[in-house]
Design an enzyme around this catalytic site. Structure first.
Site, PDB file in Angstrom:
ATOM      1  N   LYS A  43      51.921 -53.148 -16.898  1.00 48.07           N
ATOM      2  CA  LYS A  43      52.958 -52.118 -16.757  1.00 48.07           C
ATOM      3  C   LYS A  43      52.394 -51.075 -15.788  1.00 48.07           C
ATOM      4  CE  LYS A  43      56.933 -50.331 -18.099  1.00 48.07           C
ATOM      5  NZ  LYS A  43      58.236 -50.945 -17.797  1.00 48.07           N
TER       6      LYS A  43
ATOM      7  N   ASP B 298      58.212 -55.827 -18.931  1.00 49.71           N
ATOM      8  CA  ASP B 298      59.634 -55.905 -19.284  1.00 49.71           C
ATOM      9  C   ASP B 298      60.310 -57.064 -18.546  1.00 49.71           C
ATOM     10  OD1 ASP B 298      58.919 -54.316 -17.125  1.00 49.71           O
ATOM     11  OD2 ASP B 298      60.706 -53.060 -17.205  1.00 49.71           O
TER      12      ASP B 298
ATOM     13  N   ASP C  58      50.664 -59.854 -27.601  1.00 53.93           N
ATOM     14  CA  ASP C  58      51.139 -59.993 -28.976  1.00 53.93           C
ATOM     15  C   ASP C  58      52.642 -60.262 -28.976  1.00 53.93           C
ATOM     16  OD1 ASP C  58      51.405 -59.899 -31.703  1.00 53.93           O
ATOM     17  OD2 ASP C  58      50.762 -57.815 -31.930  1.00 53.93           O
TER      18      ASP C  58
ATOM     19  N   TYR D 131      45.307 -51.309 -29.785  1.00 50.01           N
ATOM     20  CA  TYR D 131      44.977 -51.665 -31.165  1.00 50.01           C
ATOM     21  C   TYR D 131      43.587 -51.175 -31.576  1.00 50.01           C
ATOM     22  CZ  TYR D 131      49.007 -54.852 -31.055  1.00 50.01           C
ATOM     23  OH  TYR D 131      50.259 -55.392 -30.956  1.00 50.01           O
TER      24      TYR D 131
ATOM     25  N   ASP E 142      54.926 -64.166 -29.102  1.00 44.60           N
ATOM     26  CA  ASP E 142      55.925 -64.456 -30.134  1.00 44.60           C
ATOM     27  C   ASP E 142      57.257 -64.866 -29.500  1.00 44.60           C
ATOM     28  OD1 ASP E 142      54.255 -64.124 -32.237  1.00 44.60           O
ATOM     29  OD2 ASP E 142      55.386 -62.515 -33.211  1.00 44.60           O
TER      30      ASP E 142
END
Ligand code: NAD
Length: 356
Positions: free
Chosen positions: A190, A222, A246, A140, A250
């Site tokens: 990852k 994942d 992020d 970001y 959620d």
């Protein structure tokens, strides 16, 4: 006296902040707190008023505040604006300006809402996990970034980047949080594909040597997404980077049945913090008195606990939320059979009444 800056923002932001302030006023009265509450502009509302999503006046007030309560920013009417003027830039701006590098997102399932989850009650009942998300680095904020012409077509690109010191300080927040809970920390990365994750894992392991009491595990993002919906109660604290956090937070939010129930805290090294619900500005329900104010009200509780040293006030608010749910009051997002559907204002009033 403690200074609180309130930034209602866009969409449902002003509605939910209004209800949260009713609760804060009453708690301050009951607990004898001396608060100065100022209001400022951020996001699309700030752009409309003064042409920038994070105006200088807000910046000055934010730096002087002991804590900031924010509603939400964004809306479809701002999507055509150039990137630097979009509401989300206001949020990214204040986070980076105040050095708010650690985002604490609890995902707790209230027993009264176990049936609101899309998962079977036995999979989620009693869920209590904390996601610690790094907030000022990663893809970001990384450079280079942009959209440019290459070989006759446009190419978009961003850079995921973390320094050792950035990883170290967020890892420390994760370990410290785990020490206060069940002493289990799962670091999500990852590392099988990304070099930035390889470094992440190496540094987290190194910091972990200082916390021998904490059981450290690692999970690819994942798999973490899969495990969160398969068996979420296996987690105590998860620590992860900005973009993975992020998305995972959620997903964790949905486990609890409503995005309208979850608060968050973003802290810097000095203990000042920005408190906000994890949801967005919900333009689809804005102005209809449908928004659930509980996430914002619980953000006030986190603010009292983490930045203002008012544990009693925080507990009073959390107990009031439990009481109101026991009374069977529900906003539309958490409504279930046999419960009483109420609007955001009525929910706010019920919470104020339940504070005594
Ligand atoms: P959203 O969180 O605003 O809404 C997702 C869904 O959840 C919608 O159906 C909405 O009605 C519902 N919802 C959200 N909060 C609720 C509440 N308190 N009570 C009841 N229902 C609620 O996410 P979105 O629709 O993807 O984004 C809308 C806008 O918000 C966009 O402009 C986005 O950029 C912005 N956004 C802002 C923040 C923030 O300010 N921190 C976070 C996420 C998205």
């Amino acid at each position: 006296m403690q200074r609180i800056l309130v930034l209602p923002g866009d969409g449902i932001g002003p509605e939910i902040v209004n209800e949260a302030l009713k609760v804060l006023d009453r708690v301050a009265e009951l607990e004898g707190m001396d608060l100065e509450i100022d209001e400022g502009l951020i996001g699309g509302a700030a752009y409309d008023a003064v042409g920038h999503p994070y105006p200088e006046a807000t910046r000055v007030m934010a730096r002087e505040a002991d804590a900031i309560l924010l509603g939400a920013v964004g809306g479809p009417q701002y999507e055509a604006l150039e990137r630097e003027l979009r509401p989300e830039r206001g949020l990214l701006g204040i986070r980076s300006d105040l050095g708010l590098f650690a985002n604490l997102r609890p995902a707790i399932l209230y027993p009264q809402l176990a049936s609101a989850s899309t998962l079977r009650p036995e999979v989620v009942a009693g869920l209590d996990l904390l996601i610690v998300r790094e907030l000022t680095g990663d893809i970001y904020f990384g450079h280079p970034r942009g959209i440019e012409l290459r070989d006759g077509e446009r190419v978009g690109f961003n850079t995921a980047v973390y320094s050792e010191s950035e990883i170290e300080r967020i890892a420390r927040v994760g370990f410290e949080a785990a020490m206060k809970r069940d002493r289990r920390l799962c670091s999500v990365d990852k590392a099988n594909v990304l070099e930035v994750s390889e470094l992440w894992r190496e540094v987290v392991i190194r910091v972990g040597e200082e916390y021998p009491e904490v059981e450290l595990s690692h999970m690819y993002v994942d798999n973490a997404a899969m495990q969160l919906v398969r068996a979420p109660k296996q987690f105590d604290v998860m620590v992860t980077g900005n973009i993975f956090g992020d998305i995972l937070s959620d997903a964790a939010a949905m486990l609890t049945g409503s995005i309208g129930m979850l608060p968050s805290a973003s802290m810097n090294a000095t203990g000042a913090g920005l408190y906000e619900p994890i949801h967005g500005s919900a333009p689809d329900i804005a102005g209809q008195d449908k928004a659930n104010p509980i996430a914002t009200v619980l953000s006030v509780a986190m603010m009292l606990r983490h930045s203002l040293g008012q544990e009693e006030g925080a507990r009073r608010i959390e107990a009031a939320v439990g009481r109101v749910l026991d009374q069977g009051l529900r906003t539309a997002d958490i409504q279930s059979e046999g419960c009483t559907l109420v609007g955001g204002k009525a929910m706010g009033d019920a919470l104020v009444a339940a504070l005594n």
